[in-house]
Design a protein around this motif. Structure first.
Motif, PDB file in Angstrom:
ATOM      1  N   THR A   1       0.975  -1.231   0.133  1.00 11.70           N
ATOM      2  CA  THR A   1      -0.021   0.043   0.188  1.00 11.70           C
ATOM      3  C   THR A   1       0.831   1.195  -0.288  1.00 11.70           C
ATOM      4  N   LEU A   2       2.013   1.148   0.827  1.00 11.37           N
ATOM      5  CA  LEU A   2       3.028   2.231   0.779  1.00 11.37           C
ATOM      6  C   LEU A   2       3.603   2.497  -0.739  1.00 11.37           C
ATOM      7  N   ALA A   3       3.739   1.297  -1.149  1.00 12.97           N
ATOM      8  CA  ALA A   3       4.631   1.660  -2.581  1.00 12.97           C
ATOM      9  C   ALA A   3       3.453   2.092  -3.595  1.00 12.97           C
ATOM     10  N   ALA A   4       2.230   1.555  -3.633  1.00 12.92           N
ATOM     11  CA  ALA A   4       1.233   1.953  -4.144  1.00 12.92           C
ATOM     12  C   ALA A   4       0.929   3.757  -4.181  1.00 12.92           C
ATOM     13  N   HIS A   5       1.072   4.073  -3.213  1.00 13.93           N
ATOM     14  CA  HIS A   5       0.977   5.534  -2.797  1.00 13.93           C
ATOM     15  C   HIS A   5       1.958   6.206  -3.512  1.00 13.93           C
ATOM     16  N   HIS A   6       3.209   6.052  -3.428  1.00 14.63           N
ATOM     17  CA  HIS A   6       4.322   6.687  -3.926  1.00 14.63           C
ATOM     18  C   HIS A   6       4.621   6.346  -5.246  1.00 14.63           C
ATOM     19  N   LEU A   7       4.179   5.276  -5.887  1.00 10.45           N
ATOM     20  CA  LEU A   7       4.292   5.186  -7.200  1.00 10.45           C
ATOM     21  C   LEU A   7       3.130   6.077  -7.955  1.00 10.45           C
ATOM     22  N   ASP A   8       1.948   6.112  -7.315  1.00  8.06           N
ATOM     23  CA  ASP A   8       0.970   7.081  -7.913  1.00  8.06           C
ATOM     24  C   ASP A   8       1.399   8.510  -7.910  1.00  8.06           C
ATOM     25  N   LYS A   9       2.141   8.820  -6.932  1.00  3.76           N
ATOM     26  CA  LYS A   9       2.759  10.264  -6.954  1.00  3.76           C
ATOM     27  C   LYS A   9       3.832  10.410  -7.932  1.00  3.76           C
ATOM     28  N   LEU A  10       4.562   9.491  -8.123  1.00  5.14           N
ATOM     29  CA  LEU A  10       5.536   9.553  -9.238  1.00  5.14           C
ATOM     30  C   LEU A  10       4.709   9.716 -10.769  1.00  5.14           C
ATOM     31  N   ALA A  11       3.642   8.878 -10.807  1.00  8.82           N
ATOM     32  CA  ALA A  11       2.827   9.070 -11.987  1.00  8.82           C
ATOM     33  C   ALA A  11       2.161  10.483 -12.199  1.00  8.82           C
ATOM     34  N   GLU A  12       1.860  10.962 -10.972  1.00  7.88           N
ATOM     35  CA  GLU A  12       1.124  12.279 -10.869  1.00  7.88           C
ATOM     36  C   GLU A  12       1.860  13.490 -11.506  1.00  7.88           C
ATOM     37  N   VAL A  13       3.341  13.296 -11.230  1.00  4.91           N
ATOM     38  CA  VAL A  13       4.160  14.452 -11.557  1.00  4.91           C
ATOM     39  C   VAL A  13       4.999  14.140 -13.000  1.00  4.91           C
ATOM     40  N   GLY A  14       4.536  12.868 -13.676  1.00  6.09           N
ATOM     41  CA  GLY A  14       4.963  12.562 -14.927  1.00  6.09           C
ATOM     42  C   GLY A  14       6.242  11.932 -14.962  1.00  6.09           C
ATOM     43  N   LEU A  15       7.034  11.462 -13.688  1.00  9.92           N
ATOM     44  CA  LEU A  15       8.039  10.731 -13.878  1.00  9.92           C
ATOM     45  C   LEU A  15       7.941   9.241 -14.050  1.00  9.92           C
ATOM     46  N   VAL A  16       6.638   8.689 -14.070  1.00 11.57           N
ATOM     47  CA  VAL A  16       6.542   7.350 -14.548  1.00 11.57           C
ATOM     48  C   VAL A  16       5.225   7.358 -15.274  1.00 11.57           C
ATOM     49  N   GLU A  17       4.874   6.525 -15.976  1.00  7.74           N
ATOM     50  CA  GLU A  17       3.900   6.174 -16.639  1.00  7.74           C
ATOM     51  C   GLU A  17       2.980   5.059 -16.390  1.00  7.74           C
ATOM     52  N   VAL A  18       1.801   4.686 -16.469  1.00  9.84           N
ATOM     53  CA  VAL A  18       0.812   3.833 -15.994  1.00  9.84           C
ATOM     54  C   VAL A  18       0.230   2.755 -16.920  1.00  9.84           C
ATOM     55  N   ALA A  19       0.072   1.817 -16.732  1.00  6.89           N
ATOM     56  CA  ALA A  19      -0.693   0.892 -17.779  1.00  6.89           C
ATOM     57  C   ALA A  19      -1.404  -0.262 -16.967  1.00  6.89           C
TER      58      ALA A  19
END
Length: 278
Positions: A69-87
Motif C-alpha cells: 500500500t505504501l509503494a502504491a501511494h508513492h508510485l502514484d505520486k511519481l505518475a502524478e508528476v510525470g516521472l513514470v507512466e501507468v498501464a
C-alpha cells in the motif's frame, strides 16, 4: 487523468501529465524533482527505471522493502508528476469474466526532465555548437576530443585494478561502473550467456538486481546526448562511440569493445567482449 483503451494486447494506458516544457516549465520541473526527495519514492523510481519493463506494485514494494500500500501511494505520486507512466494489464493466461481486475503497472516516462538553479540553457548552446561543427565537417576533431574525454573519465576506474587484468566479467564490472557514472544505465544482455558464476557482479553492477548469466553484451538504456543525437546523428553518435572507446581504454578494460548498434530508444552503442576474449 484520461484512460484510453489499448489495442490488441488487452491493456489500458493512463495518460501521464504533460512533461514540463524545456523553455517554460521550470516550476513544474522543480516540483517533479522535489517528489524524489523522499527516500522510499526515490528508491521506487530507481527500481522502475532500472527494470527495463513494466513493474507491478507488489514487485516494486518487495524490491525496496516496503508494504504494497505504501509503494502504491508513492508510485502514484511519481505518475502524478510525470516521472513514470501507468498501464493496466491482466496476468498472463487470464481473460474474460472472473479474471479479476487488471493490475496497475508502471514504467519510466519517455520524456526527460532537466532543472538548473539559476536557470541555464546548456542544451541550446550544445545545439548551436553541434550545428557549427557539422557545417565545418569537423567530425574527426570531435571524435578525437570525445576519445580524450572518455579516456580521462575512465582513469579513476583503472586505479581499482591493473590495466588489462582480470577476467572478462571482472573487467565488465569495472566498465559497468564507469558507464553508470556517465549516465548510460548499462543493461546486461544475457542472450548467448557463457559463465554464469562470473556474471553475478556484472549483473549487480548494471542493475542492482538479481544476478544473472554473463552477458554477451552491455546495452545502454540511456543516451546522455539524446536530443543532440536526434538532430545530428552522424556527428554525435560518432563522438559517443569515440568517447566510449576512450572510456574502455582509460578504465583498463580491453576485454570489451564498443560498436555502433542502434536499438530502440537507448544508446546507439553496445559494448561486447572483444573477439580475442570470447
Amino acid at each position: 487523468m484520461d484512460v484510453t483503451q489499448g489495442a490488441a494486447d488487452g491493456r489500458t494506458h493512463e495518460d501521464s501529465p504533460p512533461r514540463p516544457a524545456a523553455d517554460g516549465g521550470q516550476d513544474a520541473a522543480l516540483d517533479a524533482v522535489a517528489v524524489l526527495a523522499d527516500p522510499v519514492r526515490r528508491a521506487l523510481y530507481r527500481y522502475v527505471a532500472a527494470a527495463g519493463r513494466e513493474v507491478g506494485r507488489a514487485e516494486a514494494a518487495e524490491a525496496v522493502g516496503v508494504q504494497r500500500t505504501l509503494a502504491a501511494h508513492h508510485l502514484d505520486k511519481l505518475a502524478e508528476v510525470g516521472l513514470v507512466e501507468v498501464a493496466f494489464a491482466r496476468p498472463a493466461g487470464r481473460s474474460g469474466p472472473g479474471a479479476g481486475r487488471p493490475a496497475k503497472l508502471y514504467r519510466p516516462a519517455a520524456g526527460e526532465l532537466s532543472v538548473s538553479v539559476p536557470q541555464r540553457a546548456y542544451d541550446a548552446a550544445g545545439l548551436v555548437l553541434a550545428e557549427a561543427l557539422e557545417r565545418l565537417r569537423a567530425d574527426d576533431a570531435v571524435a578525437r576530443a570525445g576519445r580524450e574525454e572518455g579516456y580521462a573519465a575512465g582513469l579513476p576506474f583503472r586505479a581499482r585494478a591493473a590495466a588489462g587484468s582480470g577476467s572478462v566479467a571482472e573487467q565488465g564490472v569495472r566498465l559497468a561502473e564507469a558507464l553508470r557514472a556517465r549516465g548510460y544505465e548499462p543493461e546486461p544482455d544475457a542472450r548467448d550467456a557463457r559463465d554464469a558464476q562470473d556474471a553475478e557482479s556484472i549483473q549487480g553492477t548494471c542493475r542492482d538486481a538479481e544476478h544473472g548469466p554473463l552477458p554477451s553484451a552491455l546495452r545502454l538504456r540511456n543516451c546522455p546526448f539524446h536530443r543532440l543525437a536526434e538532430q545530428f546523428p552522424p556527428l554525435v553518435c560518432g563522438m559517443n562511440l569515440a568517447l566510449l572507446e576512450g572510456l574502455v581504454e582509460g578504465a583498463g578494460t580491453p576485454a570489451w569493445r564498443p560498436r555502433i548498434a542502434p536499438a530502440g530508444d537507448g544508446c546507439c552503442v553496445v559494448l561486447e567482449p572483444a573477439p580475442e576474449s570470447a
